[in-house]
Design an enzyme around this catalytic site. Sequence first.
Site, PDB file in Angstrom:
ATOM      1  N   LYS A  58       0.810  -1.218   0.000  1.00 50.90           N
ATOM      2  CA  LYS A  58       0.000   0.000   0.000  1.00 50.90           C
ATOM      3  C   LYS A  58       0.845   1.271   0.000  1.00 50.90           C
ATOM      4  O   LYS A  58       0.416   2.302  -0.499  1.00 50.90           O
ATOM      5  CB  LYS A  58      -0.950  -0.004   1.201  1.00 50.90           C
ATOM      6  CG  LYS A  58      -2.060  -1.030   1.060  1.00 50.90           C
ATOM      7  CD  LYS A  58      -3.042  -0.958   2.207  1.00 50.90           C
ATOM      8  CE  LYS A  58      -4.079  -2.068   2.081  1.00 50.90           C
ATOM      9  NZ  LYS A  58      -5.065  -2.047   3.155  1.00 50.90           N
ATOM     10  N   GLY A  67     -14.802  -6.641  11.344  1.00 51.24           N
ATOM     11  CA  GLY A  67     -14.392  -5.766  10.244  1.00 51.24           C
ATOM     12  C   GLY A  67     -14.875  -6.151   8.855  1.00 51.24           C
ATOM     13  O   GLY A  67     -14.409  -5.572   7.873  1.00 51.24           O
TER      14      GLY A  67
HETATM   15  P1  NAP Z   1       0.651  -3.804  11.033  1.00 52.59           P
HETATM   16  O1  NAP Z   1       1.040  -2.555  10.334  1.00 52.59           O
HETATM   17  O2  NAP Z   1       1.496  -5.006  10.926  1.00 52.59           O
HETATM   18  O3  NAP Z   1       0.469  -3.443  12.608  1.00 52.59           O
HETATM   19  C1  NAP Z   1       0.287  -4.451  13.559  1.00 52.59           C
HETATM   20  C2  NAP Z   1      -0.099  -3.833  14.898  1.00 52.59           C
HETATM   21  O4  NAP Z   1      -0.400  -4.911  15.800  1.00 52.59           O
HETATM   22  C3  NAP Z   1       1.009  -3.012  15.548  1.00 52.59           C
HETATM   23  O5  NAP Z   1       0.425  -1.969  16.290  1.00 52.59           O
HETATM   24  C4  NAP Z   1       1.659  -4.033  16.492  1.00 52.59           C
HETATM   25  O6  NAP Z   1       2.294  -3.470  17.632  1.00 52.59           O
HETATM   26  C5  NAP Z   1       0.442  -4.797  16.958  1.00 52.59           C
HETATM   27  N1  NAP Z   1       0.807  -6.132  17.429  1.00 52.59           N
HETATM   28  C6  NAP Z   1       1.168  -7.200  16.680  1.00 52.59           C
HETATM   29  N2  NAP Z   1       1.422  -8.258  17.473  1.00 52.59           N
HETATM   30  C7  NAP Z   1       1.239  -7.849  18.759  1.00 52.59           C
HETATM   31  C8  NAP Z   1       1.323  -8.482  20.021  1.00 52.59           C
HETATM   32  N3  NAP Z   1       1.656  -9.775  20.150  1.00 52.59           N
HETATM   33  N4  NAP Z   1       1.036  -7.764  21.134  1.00 52.59           N
HETATM   34  C9  NAP Z   1       0.686  -6.453  21.043  1.00 52.59           C
HETATM   35  N5  NAP Z   1       0.567  -5.792  19.862  1.00 52.59           N
HETATM   36  C10 NAP Z   1       0.845  -6.478  18.728  1.00 52.59           C
HETATM   37  O7  NAP Z   1      -0.822  -4.304  10.558  1.00 52.59           O
HETATM   38  P2  NAP Z   1      -1.989  -3.402   9.929  1.00 52.59           P
HETATM   39  O8  NAP Z   1      -1.865  -3.369   8.459  1.00 52.59           O
HETATM   40  O9  NAP Z   1      -2.042  -2.126  10.681  1.00 52.59           O
HETATM   41  O10 NAP Z   1      -3.290  -4.300  10.234  1.00 52.59           O
HETATM   42  C11 NAP Z   1      -3.782  -4.451  11.559  1.00 52.59           C
HETATM   43  C12 NAP Z   1      -5.059  -5.309  11.534  1.00 52.59           C
HETATM   44  O11 NAP Z   1      -6.109  -4.645  10.833  1.00 52.59           O
HETATM   45  C13 NAP Z   1      -4.865  -6.651  10.844  1.00 52.59           C
HETATM   46  O12 NAP Z   1      -5.457  -7.629  11.657  1.00 52.59           O
HETATM   47  C14 NAP Z   1      -5.641  -6.524   9.548  1.00 52.59           C
HETATM   48  O13 NAP Z   1      -6.206  -7.769   9.163  1.00 52.59           O
HETATM   49  C15 NAP Z   1      -6.747  -5.555   9.938  1.00 52.59           C
HETATM   50  N6  NAP Z   1      -7.290  -4.807   8.761  1.00 52.59           N
HETATM   51  C16 NAP Z   1      -8.589  -5.025   8.387  1.00 52.59           C
HETATM   52  C17 NAP Z   1      -9.130  -4.343   7.298  1.00 52.59           C
HETATM   53  C18 NAP Z   1     -10.569  -4.581   6.890  1.00 52.59           C
HETATM   54  O14 NAP Z   1     -10.951  -4.246   5.752  1.00 52.59           O
HETATM   55  N7  NAP Z   1     -11.421  -5.101   7.746  1.00 52.59           N
HETATM   56  C19 NAP Z   1      -8.342  -3.424   6.582  1.00 52.59           C
HETATM   57  C20 NAP Z   1      -7.018  -3.202   7.001  1.00 52.59           C
HETATM   58  C21 NAP Z   1      -6.501  -3.916   8.100  1.00 52.59           C
HETATM   59  P3  NAP Z   1       3.855  -3.056  17.587  1.00 52.59           P
HETATM   60  O15 NAP Z   1       3.898  -1.719  16.890  1.00 52.59           O
HETATM   61  O16 NAP Z   1       4.259  -2.976  19.012  1.00 52.59           O
HETATM   62  O17 NAP Z   1       4.555  -4.132  16.813  1.00 52.59           O
END
Ligand code: NAP
Length: 272
Positions: free
Chosen positions: A51, A231
């Site tokens: 993205k 979501g």
């Molecule tokens: P990302 O950039 O990889 O961010 C992951 C986030 O999760 C970070 O804040 C990370 O914290 C946290 N995290 C991961 N493992 C963790 C753990 N064990 N304990 C505490 N915090 C943890 O991912 P993203 O793209 O933002 O996506 C996040 C979620 O949104 C995903 O599940 C995705 O499927 C969902 N999503 C859904 C849609 C939809 O259309 N419904 C669209 C977009 C995204 P740190 O910074 O500390 O690593």
Amino acid sequence: MSPVIHNTLAQREGRNMVYVPFQVENGCVETAIKGAYALNILGLNVTVPYKGEAADCLTEKDEMAGKIGAVNTLVRTDQGYKGYNTDMLGLFRAMQSENIRLQGEEILVLGAGGAARAVAYMCVLKGCAKVYLFNRTLRKAETVAQEVNKAFAAACVTPMSLADYPLLGNGRKYLAIQATSVGLYPNTEDAVIMDTAFYRMIHTGYDLIYNPQNTKFMSLVREAGGKAYHGLKMLLYQGIIAYELWNNVKVSEAEALHVYEKMKKAMGIAHE
Ligand code: NAP
């Protein structure tokens, strides 16, 4: 799910259009976008992890996509592709369809990754009173807060560590948006905060995750007396908005809900 969304709409509208998934290898994003343009393709969606990279291969960018720093939808113009971010407007429309309001709300956002950053931006854009951005890595929350506050020239977003929620314990109830990847299938018993005291602070919980459709976060919200949503509708509406941009049409709420039923069927979700 995206082919289900677009092909259902195209079929129902009698449009000669097909939506297909392509796998693009690392390092090939720019070539893929140029190739699609040469092939006269009307539009593209871009998903994780491209993205950000796709945003650098466009001739024009919608203002919101520019500020969020990520595009997920490319729309063909005479000069090249114009980039949009329909994820966040999709979340907004999904929330509207559930009567969840952002205006004037104090909102807890969990996470500081790509999705959380865009969510924080959207909450401020739509007039929330305050965003408390909770993340495991505080430094990342601080960076996101700084960026969003700079974009709006206001101190709307406060970065917090996950353990700091008792600092907000003033009896107030919050809207919480779960934007971490914790709880995603197959780790369905995980939630980023497990403490029930946190969930008693929430009147409505919105999890960006849609697989599973009932996350641990959602269960904890409900057990504490709040309403909880997954979501999948966000995914629906980001697709609907992309379809509207590509075809210059407006998709009615009834049509959107018809597509939603198809998505639920494709995912094996019978009842909610
Ligand atoms: P990302 O950039 O990889 O961010 C992951 C986030 O999760 C970070 O804040 C990370 O914290 C946290 N995290 C991961 N493992 C963790 C753990 N064990 N304990 C505490 N915090 C943890 O991912 P993203 O793209 O933002 O996506 C996040 C979620 O949104 C995903 O599940 C995705 O499927 C969902 N999503 C859904 C849609 C939809 O259309 N419904 C669209 C977009 C995204 P740190 O910074 O500390 O690593």
